[in-house]
Write a protein that holds these residues in place. Structure first.
Motif, PDB file in Angstrom:
ATOM      1  N   ALA A 202       0.981  -1.275  -0.039  1.00  0.00           N
ATOM      2  CA  ALA A 202       0.158  -0.142   0.048  1.00  0.00           C
ATOM      3  C   ALA A 202       0.750   1.132   0.012  1.00  0.00           C
ATOM      4  N   MET A 203       2.024   1.330   0.705  1.00  0.00           N
ATOM      5  CA  MET A 203       2.819   2.321   0.737  1.00  0.00           C
ATOM      6  C   MET A 203       3.470   2.506  -0.608  1.00  0.00           C
ATOM      7  N   LEU A 204       3.928   1.442  -1.292  1.00  0.00           N
ATOM      8  CA  LEU A 204       4.589   1.521  -2.561  1.00  0.00           C
ATOM      9  C   LEU A 204       3.554   2.048  -3.520  1.00  0.00           C
ATOM     10  N   ASN A 205       2.397   1.639  -3.355  1.00  0.00           N
ATOM     11  CA  ASN A 205       1.369   2.186  -4.435  1.00  0.00           C
ATOM     12  C   ASN A 205       1.012   3.733  -4.220  1.00  0.00           C
ATOM     13  N   ARG A 206       0.998   4.128  -2.958  1.00  0.00           N
ATOM     14  CA  ARG A 206       0.998   5.636  -2.619  1.00  0.00           C
ATOM     15  C   ARG A 206       1.999   6.207  -3.207  1.00  0.00           C
ATOM     16  N   LYS A 207       3.172   5.827  -2.932  1.00  0.00           N
ATOM     17  CA  LYS A 207       4.526   6.468  -3.625  1.00  0.00           C
ATOM     18  C   LYS A 207       4.339   6.473  -5.174  1.00  0.00           C
ATOM     19  N   LEU A 208       3.897   5.384  -5.848  1.00  0.00           N
ATOM     20  CA  LEU A 208       3.874   5.419  -7.275  1.00  0.00           C
ATOM     21  C   LEU A 208       2.649   6.479  -7.609  1.00  0.00           C
ATOM     22  N   ALA A 209       1.611   6.592  -6.857  1.00  0.00           N
ATOM     23  CA  ALA A 209       0.360   7.372  -7.140  1.00  0.00           C
ATOM     24  C   ALA A 209       0.967   8.936  -7.158  1.00  0.00           C
ATOM     25  N   LEU A 210       1.678   9.048  -6.242  1.00  0.00           N
ATOM     26  CA  LEU A 210       2.030  10.456  -6.155  1.00  0.00           C
ATOM     27  C   LEU A 210       3.214  10.868  -7.007  1.00  0.00           C
ATOM     28  N   VAL A 211       3.844   9.872  -7.570  1.00  0.00           N
ATOM     29  CA  VAL A 211       4.900  10.284  -8.702  1.00  0.00           C
ATOM     30  C   VAL A 211       4.160  10.346 -10.116  1.00  0.00           C
ATOM     31  N   GLY A 212       3.104   9.406 -10.241  1.00  0.00           N
ATOM     32  CA  GLY A 212       2.342   9.491 -11.499  1.00  0.00           C
ATOM     33  C   GLY A 212       1.356  10.990 -11.368  1.00  0.00           C
ATOM     34  N   SER A 213       0.968  11.336 -10.308  1.00  0.00           N
ATOM     35  CA  SER A 213       0.014  12.277 -10.223  1.00  0.00           C
ATOM     36  C   SER A 213       1.125  13.757 -10.424  1.00  0.00           C
ATOM     37  N   VAL A 214       2.267  13.934  -9.837  1.00  0.00           N
ATOM     38  CA  VAL A 214       3.328  14.925  -9.859  1.00  0.00           C
ATOM     39  C   VAL A 214       3.439  15.085 -11.540  1.00  0.00           C
ATOM     40  N   THR A 215       3.891  13.936 -12.065  1.00  0.00           N
ATOM     41  CA  THR A 215       4.404  13.695 -13.406  1.00  0.00           C
ATOM     42  C   THR A 215       3.427  14.178 -14.553  1.00  0.00           C
ATOM     43  N   ARG A 216       1.973  13.998 -14.252  1.00  0.00           N
ATOM     44  CA  ARG A 216       1.033  14.276 -15.177  1.00  0.00           C
ATOM     45  C   ARG A 216       0.818  15.775 -14.983  1.00  0.00           C
ATOM     46  N   HIS A 217       0.663  16.286 -13.691  1.00  0.00           N
ATOM     47  CA  HIS A 217       0.781  17.655 -13.781  1.00  0.00           C
ATOM     48  C   HIS A 217       1.496  18.375 -14.420  1.00  0.00           C
ATOM     49  N   ASP A 218       2.861  18.055 -14.269  1.00  0.00           N
ATOM     50  CA  ASP A 218       3.865  18.785 -14.640  1.00  0.00           C
ATOM     51  C   ASP A 218       3.870  18.667 -16.487  1.00  0.00           C
ATOM     52  N   VAL A 219       3.650  17.745 -16.861  1.00  0.00           N
ATOM     53  CA  VAL A 219       3.705  17.429 -18.149  1.00  0.00           C
ATOM     54  C   VAL A 219       2.589  18.267 -19.099  1.00  0.00           C
ATOM     55  N   LEU A 220       1.338  18.021 -18.382  1.00  0.00           N
ATOM     56  CA  LEU A 220       0.232  18.800 -18.825  1.00  0.00           C
ATOM     57  C   LEU A 220       0.215  20.104 -18.779  1.00  0.00           C
ATOM     58  N   ASN A 221       0.961  20.792 -17.810  1.00  0.00           N
ATOM     59  CA  ASN A 221       1.123  22.534 -17.704  1.00  0.00           C
ATOM     60  C   ASN A 221       2.142  22.690 -19.174  1.00  0.00           C
ATOM     61  N   GLN A 222       3.163  21.844 -19.324  1.00  0.00           N
ATOM     62  CA  GLN A 222       4.010  22.060 -20.503  1.00  0.00           C
ATOM     63  C   GLN A 222       3.228  21.838 -21.768  1.00  0.00           C
ATOM     64  N   LEU A 223       2.385  21.106 -21.700  1.00  0.00           N
ATOM     65  CA  LEU A 223       1.489  20.778 -22.760  1.00  0.00           C
ATOM     66  C   LEU A 223       0.511  22.061 -23.042  1.00  0.00           C
ATOM     67  N   THR A 224      -0.138  22.649 -21.941  1.00  0.00           N
ATOM     68  CA  THR A 224      -0.518  23.864 -22.086  1.00  0.00           C
ATOM     69  C   THR A 224      -0.044  24.952 -22.641  1.00  0.00           C
ATOM     70  N   ALA A 225       1.127  25.199 -22.319  1.00  0.00           N
ATOM     71  CA  ALA A 225       2.073  26.094 -22.753  1.00  0.00           C
ATOM     72  C   ALA A 225       2.592  25.888 -24.393  1.00  0.00           C
ATOM     73  N   ILE A 226       2.771  24.755 -24.720  1.00  0.00           N
ATOM     74  CA  ILE A 226       3.222  24.289 -26.184  1.00  0.00           C
ATOM     75  C   ILE A 226       1.739  24.474 -27.012  1.00  0.00           C
ATOM     76  N   THR A 227       0.588  24.316 -26.610  1.00  0.00           N
ATOM     77  CA  THR A 227      -0.636  24.380 -27.287  1.00  0.00           C
ATOM     78  C   THR A 227      -0.764  26.064 -27.504  1.00  0.00           C
ATOM     79  N   GLY A 228      -0.537  26.922 -26.327  1.00  0.00           N
ATOM     80  CA  GLY A 228      -0.608  28.333 -26.764  1.00  0.00           C
ATOM     81  C   GLY A 228       0.250  28.848 -27.813  1.00  0.00           C
ATOM     82  N   TYR A 229       1.403  28.531 -27.485  1.00  0.00           N
ATOM     83  CA  TYR A 229       2.444  28.941 -28.868  1.00  0.00           C
ATOM     84  C   TYR A 229       2.007  28.366 -30.083  1.00  0.00           C
ATOM     85  N   THR A 230       1.525  26.956 -30.167  1.00  0.00           N
ATOM     86  CA  THR A 230       1.058  26.506 -31.479  1.00  0.00           C
ATOM     87  C   THR A 230      -0.048  27.393 -31.906  1.00  0.00           C
ATOM     88  N   GLU A 231      -1.121  27.887 -30.938  1.00  0.00           N
ATOM     89  CA  GLU A 231      -2.246  28.650 -31.536  1.00  0.00           C
ATOM     90  C   GLU A 231      -1.438  29.987 -32.017  1.00  0.00           C
TER      91      GLU A 231
END
Length: 365
Positions: free
Chosen positions: A145-174
């Protein structure tokens, strides 16, 4: 305190809270004279068997063992109290005389029931091994359960950061799209937008898949779930007909995703759909929830492929995720429609995992 194992290593001591109505219990800690325990254990003796948590001091215990000269029914009130309070410490009821009703109740409450003739009055080897195994299993589950919580945290942070960058790329593309006049370059920008959107959908799938099985299954009324989907999806001129009444299913919290993806599949691939119908019936094998439309249907060669990961014109994950969500509580799904007359998805629900108008929902054991 640790003890040496057969390979010369150290075994961590298991702390057992032993409850008995026999004051003269001869149980002694492993490693001391007279001990019959082959694994290192520490015993905390209590008697008589308490009925409530107020009398149960187990701050250091990892396993509770109720040692009984009879059928161990005196341990049931304590087991019920523990489970009702949300405490899932392993509980072993060790009886000299077995009783099927007591065993059934113990198992329903998430305990273990063992018949150990002659086990009272001393700490038998069987009790030590069973208790130690239960404690080690619980430790493994907690580590996982502890390992799953750590993996979930890593996944959540990674998704958040990548999606933020995608938003920036989308803006420049427009911005580039407004500055460029060359049609060839604009076609490249359109392909870039498409790639960005696919990445965004992939991350959404990863989030949904990561959440599978995280929340405990719960009873959900089908009609209410469908009603929420009507609000979330733009159905246009498509009408929905729901005849499930108050039928409820015991499913993962992501069950809403099941209905959403089935409706979305119809809107994307159904062609000139005018109606989506949701119904329920019972047969000798259990319950059947049916979601069908009057669109173009699905070809015989694709009826199974549509549930494979990556298959399809969009992300290819919608129906794959549907099957995975349903499988958590033992449900299955199949496409049984006729091509040219519409798609028909049948969700088979095991007995005990659905409640119709004539039934009162009870949480499965």
């Amino acid at each position: 305190m640790t003890g040496a194992d057969e390979k010369g290593g150290q075994q961590e001591t298991i702390t057992i809270l032993l409850l008995t109505n026999t004051p003269e219990s001869g149980c002694v800690p492993s490693g001391e004279p007279g001990s019959s325990c082959p694994v290192p254990v520490r015993m905390i003796l209590r008697h008589p068997v308490p009925d409530t948590l107020d009398r149960l001091d187990r701050q250091e215990a990892e396993v509770v063992v109720v040692l009984s000269e009879g059928d161990a029914r005196e341990g049931l009130p304590l087991l019920r109290t523990l489970r009702e309070s949300g405490d899932f410490i392993p509980v072993l009821l060790a009886a000299v005389r077995g009783d099927p009703l007591v065993a059934h109740e113990a198992l329903l409450q998430g305990g273990d029931y063992r018949i150990l003739p002659g086990a009272t009055g001393h700490c038998s080897e069987d009790i030590c091994i069973l208790a130690a195994t239960a404690a080690e299993t619980k430790r493994a589950h907690e580590s996982l359960a502890m390992l799953n919580r750590k993996l979930a945290l890593v996944g959540s942070v990674t998704r958040h950061d990548v999606l933020n960058q995608l938003t920036a790329i989308t803006g420049y593309t427009e911005l580039l799209g407004m500055m460029i006049q060359d049609q060839k370059l604009l076609s490249y920008l359109e392909k870039e937008r498409s790639a960005i959107e696919k990445i965004r959908r992939q991350f959404q799938f990863a989030k949904d898949y990561q959440n599978l099985g995280v929340g405990s299954p719960r009873w959900q009324m089908v009609a209410q779930v469908v009603s929420r989907m009507n609000d979330d999806l733009d159905l246009g001129d498509v009408k929905t007909q729901v005849t499930t009444g108050v039928t409820s299913v015991y499913a993962d919290p992501l069950f809403e995703k099941v209905i959403y993806n089935l409706f979305d599949n119809t809107l994307r691939h159904g062609g000139k759909v005018t109606r989506i119908t949701v119904s329920f019936r019972e047969d000798p094998e259990g319950g059947v929830l049916v979601v069908e439309d009057d669109g173009v249907g699905i070809s015989p060669g694709e009826k199974e492929k549509i549930f494979e990961r990556g298959y399809g014109k969009n992300t290819g994950w919608g129906l794959f995720l549907v099957r995975e969500i349903l499988a958590i509580t033992g449900m299955t799904i199949a496409e049984t429609g006729v091509q040219g007359k519409g798609a028909r998805f049948e969700i088979r629900i095991p007995p005990g995992k659905y409640a119709s108008e004539s039934m009162v929902p009870k949480t499965p054991a």
